[in-house]
Design a protein around this motif. Sequence first.
Motif, PDB file in Angstrom:
ATOM      1  N   TYR A 235       0.810  -1.214   0.000  1.00 13.00           N
ATOM      2  CA  TYR A 235       0.000   0.000   0.000  1.00 13.00           C
ATOM      3  C   TYR A 235       0.846   1.268   0.000  1.00 13.00           C
ATOM      4  N   HIS A 236       2.153   1.133  -0.111  1.00 14.23           N
ATOM      5  CA  HIS A 236       3.028   2.303  -0.044  1.00 14.23           C
ATOM      6  C   HIS A 236       2.726   3.318  -1.146  1.00 14.23           C
ATOM      7  N   THR A 237       2.469   2.844  -2.349  1.00 18.23           N
ATOM      8  CA  THR A 237       2.206   3.764  -3.466  1.00 18.23           C
ATOM      9  C   THR A 237       0.976   4.611  -3.194  1.00 18.23           C
ATOM     10  N   ILE A 238      -0.093   3.972  -2.742  1.00 16.89           N
ATOM     11  CA  ILE A 238      -1.324   4.709  -2.446  1.00 16.89           C
ATOM     12  C   ILE A 238      -1.094   5.699  -1.309  1.00 16.89           C
ATOM     13  N   LEU A 239      -0.408   5.251  -0.262  1.00 22.85           N
ATOM     14  CA  LEU A 239      -0.136   6.146   0.864  1.00 22.85           C
ATOM     15  C   LEU A 239       0.630   7.388   0.416  1.00 22.85           C
ATOM     16  N   LEU A 240       1.666   7.202  -0.360  1.00 22.21           N
ATOM     17  CA  LEU A 240       2.450   8.353  -0.826  1.00 22.21           C
ATOM     18  C   LEU A 240       1.621   9.262  -1.719  1.00 22.21           C
ATOM     19  N   GLN A 241       0.814   8.694  -2.593  1.00 21.64           N
ATOM     20  CA  GLN A 241      -0.026   9.524  -3.463  1.00 21.64           C
ATOM     21  C   GLN A 241      -0.987  10.382  -2.648  1.00 21.64           C
ATOM     22  N   GLU A 242      -1.588   9.799  -1.632  1.00 20.93           N
ATOM     23  CA  GLU A 242      -2.556  10.562  -0.839  1.00 20.93           C
ATOM     24  C   GLU A 242      -1.859  11.600   0.045  1.00 20.93           C
ATOM     25  N   ILE A 243      -0.682  11.273   0.547  1.00 18.83           N
ATOM     26  CA  ILE A 243       0.084  12.264   1.312  1.00 18.83           C
ATOM     27  C   ILE A 243       0.521  13.405   0.405  1.00 18.83           C
ATOM     28  N   HIS A 244       0.991  13.089  -0.781  1.00 16.56           N
ATOM     29  CA  HIS A 244       1.393  14.130  -1.727  1.00 16.56           C
ATOM     30  C   HIS A 244       0.207  14.998  -2.136  1.00 16.56           C
ATOM     31  N   ALA A 245      -0.986  14.398  -2.180  1.00 17.94           N
ATOM     32  CA  ALA A 245      -2.187  15.186  -2.479  1.00 17.94           C
ATOM     33  C   ALA A 245      -2.427  16.229  -1.390  1.00 17.94           C
ATOM     34  N   VAL A 246      -2.192  15.863  -0.130  1.00 17.79           N
ATOM     35  CA  VAL A 246      -2.330  16.829   0.965  1.00 17.79           C
ATOM     36  C   VAL A 246      -1.320  17.963   0.792  1.00 17.79           C
ATOM     37  N   LEU A 247      -0.075  17.618   0.473  1.00 18.58           N
ATOM     38  CA  LEU A 247       0.954  18.641   0.291  1.00 18.58           C
ATOM     39  C   LEU A 247       0.567  19.608  -0.821  1.00 18.58           C
TER      40      LEU A 247
ATOM     41  N   ASP B   5      -0.529  -1.232  12.987  1.00 13.96           N
ATOM     42  CA  ASP B   5       0.643  -1.086  12.115  1.00 13.96           C
ATOM     43  C   ASP B   5       0.362  -0.145  10.949  1.00 13.96           C
ATOM     44  N   PHE B   6      -0.826  -0.261  10.366  1.00  8.36           N
ATOM     45  CA  PHE B   6      -1.199   0.615   9.250  1.00  8.36           C
ATOM     46  C   PHE B   6      -1.246   2.066   9.705  1.00  8.36           C
ATOM     47  N   ALA B   7      -1.797   2.297  10.888  1.00  7.86           N
ATOM     48  CA  ALA B   7      -1.895   3.659  11.411  1.00  7.86           C
ATOM     49  C   ALA B   7      -0.519   4.265  11.652  1.00  7.86           C
ATOM     50  N   LEU B   8       0.384   3.504  12.251  1.00  3.06           N
ATOM     51  CA  LEU B   8       1.705   4.051  12.585  1.00  3.06           C
ATOM     52  C   LEU B   8       2.516   4.399  11.348  1.00  3.06           C
ATOM     53  N   ILE B   9       2.517   3.524  10.357  1.00  4.27           N
ATOM     54  CA  ILE B   9       3.320   3.816   9.166  1.00  4.27           C
ATOM     55  C   ILE B   9       2.715   4.985   8.387  1.00  4.27           C
ATOM     56  N   SER B  10       1.382   5.105   8.418  1.00  3.85           N
ATOM     57  CA  SER B  10       0.719   6.240   7.762  1.00  3.85           C
ATOM     58  C   SER B  10       1.102   7.546   8.444  1.00  3.85           C
ATOM     59  N   LEU B  11       1.056   7.556   9.785  1.00  5.52           N
ATOM     60  CA  LEU B  11       1.379   8.768  10.530  1.00  5.52           C
ATOM     61  C   LEU B  11       2.842   9.156  10.364  1.00  5.52           C
ATOM     62  N   HIS B  12       3.744   8.198  10.447  1.00  2.29           N
ATOM     63  CA  HIS B  12       5.181   8.485  10.334  1.00  2.29           C
ATOM     64  C   HIS B  12       5.484   9.125   8.975  1.00  2.29           C
ATOM     65  N   MET B  13       4.919   8.554   7.900  1.00  4.64           N
ATOM     66  CA  MET B  13       5.185   9.073   6.557  1.00  4.64           C
ATOM     67  C   MET B  13       4.527  10.437   6.359  1.00  4.64           C
ATOM     68  N   PHE B  14       3.335  10.614   6.874  1.00  4.34           N
ATOM     69  CA  PHE B  14       2.643  11.899   6.751  1.00  4.34           C
ATOM     70  C   PHE B  14       3.413  13.001   7.470  1.00  4.34           C
ATOM     71  N   MET B  15       3.845  12.731   8.692  1.00  3.71           N
ATOM     72  CA  MET B  15       4.557  13.739   9.473  1.00  3.71           C
ATOM     73  C   MET B  15       5.887  14.105   8.818  1.00  3.71           C
ATOM     74  N   ALA B  16       6.617  13.099   8.329  1.00  6.47           N
ATOM     75  CA  ALA B  16       7.888  13.374   7.660  1.00  6.47           C
ATOM     76  C   ALA B  16       7.674  14.245   6.432  1.00  6.47           C
ATOM     77  N   SER B  17       6.627  13.954   5.678  1.00  8.26           N
ATOM     78  CA  SER B  17       6.375  14.693   4.434  1.00  8.26           C
ATOM     79  C   SER B  17       5.957  16.134   4.715  1.00  8.26           C
ATOM     80  N   MET B  18       5.063  16.328   5.673  1.00  3.42           N
ATOM     81  CA  MET B  18       4.636  17.689   6.013  1.00  3.42           C
ATOM     82  C   MET B  18       5.807  18.515   6.537  1.00  3.42           C
TER      83      MET B  18
END
Length: 522
Positions: free
Chosen positions: A142-154, A447-460
């Motif tokens: 699910y990494h690709t989807i997670l990054l796409q949605e985080i990048h959409a927020v940015l 696990d899904f929540a933690l990896i989502s939060l870690h990647m979101f926070m790093a990106s922001m």
Amino acid sequence: MLLTVTVVLSIVAVIVVQKIWWGSNITRLPFPPGPPRKWLVGNLLDFPKTRPWLTFREWTKEYGDIVYLDVPFKPIIVVGSVKVANDLLDGRSSMYSDRPYSPMIELLGWDWTITFMPNNSVWRTRRRYFHKYFGPSVLHQYHTILLQEIHAVLSRTLEQPDEVQQNIRNFPGSTIVRVAYGARDASQLREYVDLAERALETSRRFLVPGAFLVELFPVLRYLPSWLPGGDGKRFAEAYRPVVVEVQNKPFNEVKAAMAASKALPSVTYSLIREFQLEDVQGAMAEELDETAKSVVGSAYGAAADTTTAASEAFVLAMAMFPEVQRTAHAELDRVVGSSRLPDFRDLESLVYVRAVMLETIRWMPTVPTGIPHSASTDDEYNGYHIPKGTTVIVNAWAILHDPNDYPEPEKFMPERYLDKDGKIDLNVRDPTAVAFGFGRRKCAGFDFALISLHMFMASMLHVYRMEAGVDSLGQPLVLSGEGSDQGISSPITFPRHVRPRSVKAERLIRDIVLAEDFAGEQ
């Protein structure tokens, strides 16, 4: 009028019988200590109406780490320490892995979710499938989807600086919708996220202990909704159709798309195909459909709100504690550099950002009193009697603000998790071990929540600077670290100034290409 009198008299009669039965209990052990009980109504009138975690903390200071509340029809113990929570919910998980009966969950129609189901074979089967599709071993899919949605927020934050909070709110729901159902495009995605938002308004209300009188007096569920005491039933009548739609609409649309050979890869698609290969018919096929709906619907419902609340708390903390933001910026500049956005390969090296995530979870826990457990049998603990059917509430907020474990708990200090070498200090209590629950009922999406939060926070943090800004009158905005008075707690204030932290950062954001058509992605 006659009906009301009859119901009231019935309630009184049942309470009296209950008191007599408990009074004749052969056990010689006392109940745990707690507030003085009044005749007939016990501690009903003492039960806090707002921010129960604050009252619960005061009670544990006075009576100890396990507090007994005599509420008619529902004995309750409040747990105020990790030791007691671990002793009971982890150490005796076979006795404390049930959920208490909740009239509101049943009235609203949430009883199909893994979170609220009782501890039985159906729950165990559904949780096993949940781990298969959302456990740590498959998250890389699910990494690709997670990054796409985080990048959409940015990207949308740059385009719509006044809509930062709403853009952040969209991220967790959009991610889990695409993973769970494989939304075709942005329009369908928005439809599903909006549906989840409306349904999840209910959980923010009923997860507050005592928010509805029917939770303390289940017999009130039989009252007409227009009578006094019928507020819970009125609330359920208004929201149940939305909750039912959340369970059925996205699932049925994937199933229809599969029949037409138009379905996209998703967890729902995979589950349906897996069950179709078993080639069962009739009642068994319907049961497997219900299992699939429960697995994906539980992820869809849970992730959208709790991860959202944690993401909002993070942005608030960064604006309130700028020195933390500066330290995180420095780590990102060192690890990632200024020529690209962070990706999942960077997370292991972003130790300070991980500490920021841990502190966010501790500083403003999204579910302050957790999801209650229930004792499935009589128990004895430290010389006290805990009767079968007792509701067990863990005061997660108080535990995570215990100055013995977290000095100056109101301050946001990621450094508390780091040792002298700059690594995560394993001697500091991990807040995720409290915030995500205990024993067999620990949050399945942990696990899904933690990896989502870690990647979101790093990106922001990599591209934005978050500051308070000004209010609608142009005055400096005063931010507060206080969470809302809801079962899923979000910040009551939110920063208004979120801007790129450099020209290079803005260029990185503008280079993002948003995917409006998700076909074939997973």
